[in-house]
Structure formats: structure tokens, C-alpha cells
Design an enzyme around this catalytic site. Structure first.
Site, short mmCIF file in Angstrom:
data_model
loop_
_atom_site.label_atom_id
_atom_site.label_comp_id
_atom_site.label_asym_id
_atom_site.label_seq_id
_atom_site.Cartn_x
_atom_site.Cartn_y
_atom_site.Cartn_z
N HIS A 118 0.87 -1.24 -0.06
CA HIS A 118 0.15 -0.02 -0.01
C HIS A 118 0.86 1.40 0.02
O HIS A 118 0.20 2.41 -0.18
CB HIS A 118 -0.93 -0.14 1.26
CG HIS A 118 -1.86 -1.03 1.21
ND1 HIS A 118 -2.86 -1.36 0.29
CD2 HIS A 118 -2.41 -1.82 2.25
CE1 HIS A 118 -3.56 -2.41 0.39
NE2 HIS A 118 -3.30 -2.87 1.54
N ASP A 153 -3.20 -10.94 -1.83
CA ASP A 153 -3.62 -10.18 -0.56
C ASP A 153 -5.34 -9.92 -0.89
O ASP A 153 -5.78 -9.49 -1.86
CB ASP A 153 -3.05 -8.88 -0.37
CG ASP A 153 -3.13 -8.33 1.13
OD1 ASP A 153 -4.41 -8.06 1.60
OD2 ASP A 153 -2.18 -8.48 1.68
N HIS A 155 -6.48 -7.29 0.03
CA HIS A 155 -6.66 -5.87 -0.35
C HIS A 155 -5.80 -5.65 -1.55
O HIS A 155 -4.95 -6.19 -1.79
CB HIS A 155 -5.92 -5.07 0.72
CG HIS A 155 -6.65 -5.50 2.09
ND1 HIS A 155 -5.92 -6.15 3.02
CD2 HIS A 155 -7.76 -4.97 2.54
CE1 HIS A 155 -6.71 -6.32 4.09
NE2 HIS A 155 -7.79 -5.61 4.04
N ASP A 230 -4.85 -12.91 4.55
CA ASP A 230 -6.06 -12.49 4.94
C ASP A 230 -7.18 -12.76 4.02
O ASP A 230 -8.19 -12.29 4.44
CB ASP A 230 -5.54 -10.94 5.17
CG ASP A 230 -5.07 -10.39 3.73
OD1 ASP A 230 -4.77 -10.80 2.72
OD2 ASP A 230 -4.42 -9.01 4.02
#
Length: 307
Positions: A118, A153, A155, A230
């Protein structure tokens, strides 16, 4: 033996309370030690500053290295940046780069940290300071390697996509929960957004149907794999519904697609969140060992057959 890159400074104890679990990397290390002779350990050097600045704005790099990150950026990152955290942030990209170099020699290697996907050019975000995936990809591309970042991931890998967009020799793939963080998505070379609640079979079918043709199109020299946990159904920050068996099958699938094409793969840890740190660390270790076993069993045979 499975090549694992680890540095003592990956473990940063006694940090101020935040949503980031600083003790996870220590638990991963300890569990991997239990694998005994299956694991061969390698220690990275800090990434030279010029390569960090190849991905990030020099002014932001200076803020981190000198531990003077503005409060508003620390809020976006999710924790304060002190000297210990700043030192770790410089070593982790070196670990991802070393894992990639080892993978090019051996087929597979793991960084026991990393996956800070990120982090953007002028700020960190979402528990990420420096984007080790982008930094390593840029350095590898400068050496003439074609790099594909495969990000599984939950995200989207927004920072990696933004920092490498348009750069020759680098492509990005992200399969993620569409409605999850970040709200504003970047544009990867290929994005595969998923609805909430996707389980094992649908996830794996989509992953194979989208990643396989991309591998054939891009024909990378090395894969940087964001092998996080995750997407697990019980993850505190996830919105998908994979089981432990689904995660294991995902690693086997990614490994098979890479091995069949003779593509080396280096993995990073990435995300995994919840109150039971040991359970999360076990999932990360299971991912590393599953990938390592797949390459140990099939890599040399496949590469020699192709040659």
C-alpha cells in the site's frame, strides 16, 4: 532445502500500540525454526537508498530514514515511525530483493517479512512504509529481468500498481475483495475484483482462469508473490471466505503454474490480521512450506525437461 530470508531486525518489539502486529514476524521465525533442516536461512542487507528512491519520492524517504514522518502521514500508515521502525523499513526491501535473487538460482525463496503493497510515492499507508515489492521489482527490471508481481492479498495492491505503472519489464496482477481497502483503487496490469464472501472453489477457479493466461502473455523471468493469508474467512480485515485448505490449494496452484513454465518465484508475507497471532503465523508458515515443498518436488525435473 527451502531458502528463507530473515533479519533479526524484522522483529521490532516494544513498539507503541497500533493495529499492526509487530510480534508476528517473530512467531513466523520461531515456527520456521521448528522445520529444522528443511529451511536454509539467509540474512539480507538494507536496500541501498538510491533504490528506495527509485520507487519513492526522496523527500518522503528522508522523512522515514530520519524518523520525522509528519503526524498526518503516521495516521495514514497506522503507527508512529521511530528509529527502530525506520531501520526495519530499509531492511525489508533488501530481503524481498534477496529472495528474488535466490529464487532465480534455486526456483523458490521466501522473505519472512515484506509485502508492503500500500505504500505510495510520497507516503505510507495501511501499515506499509516502503513498498518492498515495487522497489525490488524496479531493481530487478534494471538488471534486465521481466518481473510479474502476483498479489493475492485480500486488499488491492494499489501502491505496487501505482509505483510501477508504465515501467518497462514490470507487470502487476491483483486478485482482491472489491469492496475492501483501499477505497480508491489503482490500476494494475490486471485487476480481478471479487465480491464479498467468495469461498475456496470459486476463488481458485477465478485465480487459475485469470493468472494462467497472464503468465503466458507476460512470460516473466521471476514472480514476486504476495502470499498473504488475509483472504482467510476469519481474518479481521478480510471480506473473503477461504479456509486453511483453500489457502493451501492456492499455494499449490500458484506454484504449479509457475513451475510448469519454469518461472522462479519469491514470496513475501503480506497481510493476516486477528487476535491470535500464533494462528496467523502458522498460516504464513504453512504458505511458505507448501510453496517450498512444491518447488522441491517438481522444479529441477521441470527445468531440466524444458532445457
Amino acid at each position: 532445502m527451502i531458502a528463507v530470508v530473515h533479519h533479526p531486525d524484522y522483529v521490532a518489539p516494544d513498539q507503541p500500540k497500533s493495529g499492526y502486529q509487530w510480534n508476528k514476524n517473530g512467531a513466523i521465525r520461531d515456527l520456521l525454526r521448528e522445520a529444522g533442516d528443511r529451511v536454509e536461512w539467509f540474512e539480507p542487507e538494507a536496500m541501498p537508498r538510491r533504490w528506495i528512491e527509485a520507487a519513492h519520492d526522496p523527500a518522503y524517504v528522508a522523512e522515514v530514514i530520519e524518523a520525522r514522518v509528519p503526524r498526518e502521514k503516521e495516521r495514514r500508515i497506522g503507527f508512529p515511525v521511530n528509529a527502530v521502525v525506520a531501520n526495519r523499513a530499509q531492511i525489508v526491501p533488501g530481503g524481498t530483493y534477496l529472495a528474488a535473487k535466490l529464487a532465480l538460482e534455486r526456483g523458490y525463496a521466501a522473505n519472512s517479512a515484506g509485502g508492503s503493497h500500500h505504500a505510495l510515492a510520497d507516503t505510507g499507508a495501511g501499515y506499509c512504509l516502503f513498498n518492498d515489492l515495487a522497489i525490488a521489482a524496479i531493481r530487478l527490471a534494471s538488471e534486465g529481468r521481466r518481473v510479474l508481481v502476483v498479489d493475492c492479498d485480500v486488499h488491492q495492491g494499489d501502491g505496487t500498481a501505482a509505483l510501477t505503472a508504465g515501467l518497462p519489464g514490470i507487470a502487476t496482477y491483483s486478485i482482491h475483495a472489491e469492496k475492501n481497502f483501499p477505497v480508491r483503487k489503482a490500476m494494475s496490469t490486471l485487476d480481478v475484483p471479487l465480491p464479498d464472501g467468495v469461498g475456496d472453489d470459486a476463488y481458485l477457479e477465478t485465480l487459475e482462469a485469470t493468472l494462467e493466461p497472464m503468465l503466458d502473455t507476460e512470460q516473466p523471468d521471476v514472480i514476486l508473490y504476495q502470499g498473504e493469508v488475509d483472504p482467510f474467512g476469519g481474518d479481521r480485515l478480510g471480506r473473503l471466505d477461504l479456509t486453511d485448505d483453500g489457502l493451501r490449494r492456492r499455494e499449490q496452484l500458484v506454484a504449479r503454474l509457475a513451475i510448469e513454465r519454469g518461472i522462479p518465484l519469491a514470496s513475501t508475507v503480506g497481510g493476516g490480521y486477528g487476535d491470535d497471532v500464533l494462528a496467523i503465523a502458522r498460516r504464513h508458515v504453512a504458505a511458505i512450506l507448501t510453496l517450498g515443498q512444491a518447488f522441491e518436488e517438481r522444479w529441477q525435473r521441470t527445468v531440466f525437461t524444458q532445457a
